[in-house]
Design an enzyme around this catalytic site. Structure first.
Site, short mmCIF file in Angstrom:
data_model
loop_
_atom_site.label_atom_id
_atom_site.label_comp_id
_atom_site.label_asym_id
_atom_site.label_seq_id
_atom_site.Cartn_x
_atom_site.Cartn_y
_atom_site.Cartn_z
N SER A 317 10.73 -3.92 8.43
CA SER A 317 11.15 -5.13 7.73
C SER A 317 9.92 -5.89 7.22
O SER A 317 9.12 -5.35 6.46
CB SER A 317 12.00 -5.99 8.67
OG SER A 317 12.58 -7.06 7.99
N LEU A 318 9.76 -7.14 7.63
CA LEU A 318 8.62 -7.94 7.16
C LEU A 318 7.30 -7.33 7.60
O LEU A 318 6.28 -7.47 6.90
CB LEU A 318 8.75 -9.37 7.68
CG LEU A 318 7.64 -10.35 7.29
CD1 LEU A 318 7.55 -10.51 5.79
CD2 LEU A 318 7.85 -11.70 7.98
#
Length: 711
Positions: A317-318
């Site tokens: 994800s991030l």
């Protein structure tokens, strides 16, 4: 007189450690090898002195004197360790729990006496108030235990040794480490729907890799060419939300009191996206990630001094976006292979660090005779930064001086980047504003000048919308980066970057893989930003770890192909039937009636001889009904002998060395019923996905010349 064989045999001890998962306490066994080393160290250390034993692949140290287990690479509270010989389990317990060591020694002595004198039905009372009844060698119960007054009416079952209890002993990890992988998490402190921490998720990922190495790389394991891959977690969330930044206290003061749980969840997870787009906290995040990775790398090399493998990065994800930005702004270190190149040129100490004019730099390099060439072309230090090697070659400058000048330009450009904090996240020099996107200015509206000089890596300024951040450097050059459920494509697009240069690659990393679940709402593709806009290429389907495509996907594709082939066959049949030419009926004369003429016309229609008129149809029409009878056979053959497109011929730029970048997982059968219902779960599924683990192992070991074999 023959002596009778003694019936008593000493119990074999085994080592366990305490584990607390949320509100559940459990005791887990060490592997056979770790337990053996602990027992040998215990026997050798009874004479005194502190003894420390590295266990679980060197990730935990056990201090035998204190009987505690300590994490090496991450912060974790110490846990208790026991040398276990006796275990108990209540009626409601799912597994056996080891007795304390002092209690077990007393119980073992009583058991030895009972076996030696062959006297049973005895009751053993301990100073703590516990009462043990030895009914027989196979039946021993604990009738009272003051520590649990609510369950004092129920008896516990006591067992001697691990052979009497149902316990799964984990396999020992290979000592040889082939590859090191750092895993960076995304938003929030929890990584899956079970609210497991990053350490727990990485432990599950590592366990799956060990199982797959035993099954899919069995030949390499038997030949001792395959050891294991070490996965280590990189935690940046605690640093951001710790007391040092004070961001949690500041956010809490402005948070509304309504929907307290939802707002706390949002502050702990979703706000991480906004923090990364903040110039203050973005710098804190990248500094934390790089410092933690470098610390783990140094500590790992210290504990594994024989390690000679490569290092890779995994981001979820991030975390994948953080790694992408970091790798974009890394600077390659000159090595022996870079000697004689722009990257390998090293300027002497006579060259000033802060040049005021081009003439000063040329004199320091001993190239005064080329000053008039640059003066004639009106080239100063600022315009020299915009020159490429071909431009200098056109000026008639030889190879040696040309390399020195380019090295000077490279140093000046890098120093300007560091001073301005404008290291870029754009991978190439655009040909026009439409290719780069944005307005070509920095975050404060100041025009920036890109560097078109191709000198090993191609930078842009912060004009693509990213905040101005000074990116620290990693202490190593990674071999590959794996992005799991990554929003990189979306972030690059909203920053204004419409297209990635096909010739772009990370300065220090030559492989990049974008892995995603088809129902992941956070994941985005990368290949459409590199390939031609009018060419649509589907992502590479990740094979199932059991060596087949999931059954529901095969059925879906089979039905789709069958319906497509059937509709195509019916359409062809209708076109053939509608294009049949019917000859006109002959005149009724000379004893020929209308019935005979009609028969003649039918013969003409179906390709038979039409008598003396000689009317015939084309060969395609004569075989119409014959071919129609073979439709079902053709559809069936086409359905079961589908032709696969050769994906190897597709070139996707140099971000992954010309190989494919986007890889999609196969959804489970239950997920195909409602993709919205499993959207959040699909974003968190990578930690437990054997298919993802196998793809990572496959790409790692292919670089070593070792290929997986389907079991």
């Amino acid at each position: 007189m023959d002596m009778a064989q003694p019936l008593y045999e000493p119990v074999r001890p085994y080592w366990f450690y305490h584990c607390r998962d949320h509100t559940k306490d459990s005791w887990l066994p060490f592997s056979w090898e770790d337990s053996r080393m602990l027992e040998e160290a215990h026997q050798a250390g009874e004479q005194g002195g502190e003894v420390v034993v590295a266990t679980e692949g060197g990730r935990y140290d056990v201090r035998l004197t204190e009987r505690t287990r300590h994490a090496v690479y991450w912060e974790q509270a110490p846990t208790e360790v026991r040398r276990c010989t006796w275990f108990y389990k209540g009626d409601k317990d799912s597994q056996y729990t080891p007795y304390p060591e002092d209690f077990s020694r007393s119980l073992e002595e009583a058991y030895m006496i009972a076996v030696t004198v062959d006297q049973w039905k005895g009751r053993l009372q301990f100073p703590t108030g516990d009462i043990i009844t030895l009914h027989s060698p196979k039946l021993i119960t604990q009738d009272q235990w003051p520590s649990c007054p609510l369950d004092k009416n129920r008896a516990r079952t006591a067992k001697r040794g691990t052979e009497e209890i149902m316990v799964v002993i984990p396999d020992s990890e290979p000592e040889m480490v082939d590859h090191l992988v750092f895993m960076v998490h995304g938003i929030g402190s929890a990584c899956d729907l079970r609210f497991r921490s990053l350490v727990q998720c990485v432990n599950g990922f590592r366990s799956a890799s060990l199982d797959l190495l035993n099954t899919h790389f069995r030949e390499g394991r038997e030949d001792h060419r395959v050891g294991r891959v070490e996965f280590l977690p990189v935690n940046w969330h605690d640093t951001l939300h710790g007391n040092a930044t004070g961001v949690d206290q500041d956010i809490q003061r402005i948070t509304l009191p309504s929907l307290a749980r939802l707002r706390d969840f949002s502050n702990d997870t979703l706000l991480d996206l906004f923090y990364y787009n903040s110039p203050t906290y973005c710098q804190n995040i990248v500094d934390s990630v790089v410092s933690e990775i470098n610390r783990l790398h140094t500590l790992f090399l210290h504990r594994h001094q024989c390690f000679t493998g490569a290092v890779s990065l995994v981001g979820h994800s991030l975390g994948s976006l953080i790694l992408f930005d970091l790798l974009t702004n890394q600077k390659p270190r000159p090595g022996p292979e870079a000697a004689g190149s722009e990257e390998g040129m090293v300027l002497g100490d006579d060259v000033p660090q802060d040049l005021k004019c081009l003439d000063e730099g040329l004199k320091a390099l001993g190239l005064e005779k080329y000053i008039h060439v640059f003066q004639q072309e009106q080239v100063d230090l600022n315009s020299l930064v915009l020159c490429s090697e071909n431009d200098l070659k056109d000026l008639g400058i030889p190879l040696g001086p040309r390399k020195k000048i380019l090295s000077l330009v490279k140093r000046e450009w890098d120093s300007e980047d560091v001073r301005a904090g404008a290291l870029t996240l754009a991978p190439s020099i655009p040909k026009d504003r439409g290719e780069m996107g944005g307005n070509g200015t920095g975050v404060q509206g100041t025009p920036q000048t890109p560097n078109p000089n191709a000198m090993g890596y191609k930078y842009l300024d912060v004009g693509i919308g990213q905040v101005s951040v000074r990116y620290p450097q990693l202490s190593f050059q990674p071999q590959a980066m794996f992005a799991l459920g990554s929003p990189i494509g979306m972030f690059l697009t909203v920053r204004g970057l419409k297209r990635l240069d096909p010739n772009y690659s990370f300065p220090t990393c030559k492989s990049f893989y974008n892995i995603y679940h088809p129902f992941d709402p956070v994941a985005y593709r990368i290949e459409p930003m590199i390939g031609a806009p009018d060419v649509e290429v589907e992502a590479m389907l990740i094979p199932h770890h059991k060596g087949r495509k999931r059954m529901h996907l095969e059925l879906r594709e089979g039905l789709t192909r069958m319906s497509s082939d059937l509709m195509g066959s019916l359409r062809t049949a209708w076109q053939s039937f509608s294009q049949l030419t019917v000859p006109p009926l002959p005149l009724v004369a000379g004893g020929t009636n209308g019935m005979d003429a009609s028969a003649d016309s039918k013969q003409a229609i179906f390709g038979r001889a039409a008598g003396k008129d000689g009317v015939q149809c084309p060969q395609g029409q004569t075989d119409f009904w014959k071919n129609s009878l073979e439709w079902s056979k053709a559809v069936q053959m086409n359905n079961f002998s589908s032709v696969k497109v050769e994906e190897q011929n597709i070139h996707m730029g140099m971000l992954n060395g010309g190989r494919r970048i986007d890889y999609v997982l196969q959804e489970k059968p239950i997920e195909s019923f409602n993709e919205y219902l499993f959207a959040i779960q699909s974003h968190l599924c990578y930690w437990d996905s054997e298919d993802t683990v196998l793809l990572v192992l496959k790409e790692i070991y292919e670089k070593l010349g070792i290929y997986l074999r389907q079991p």
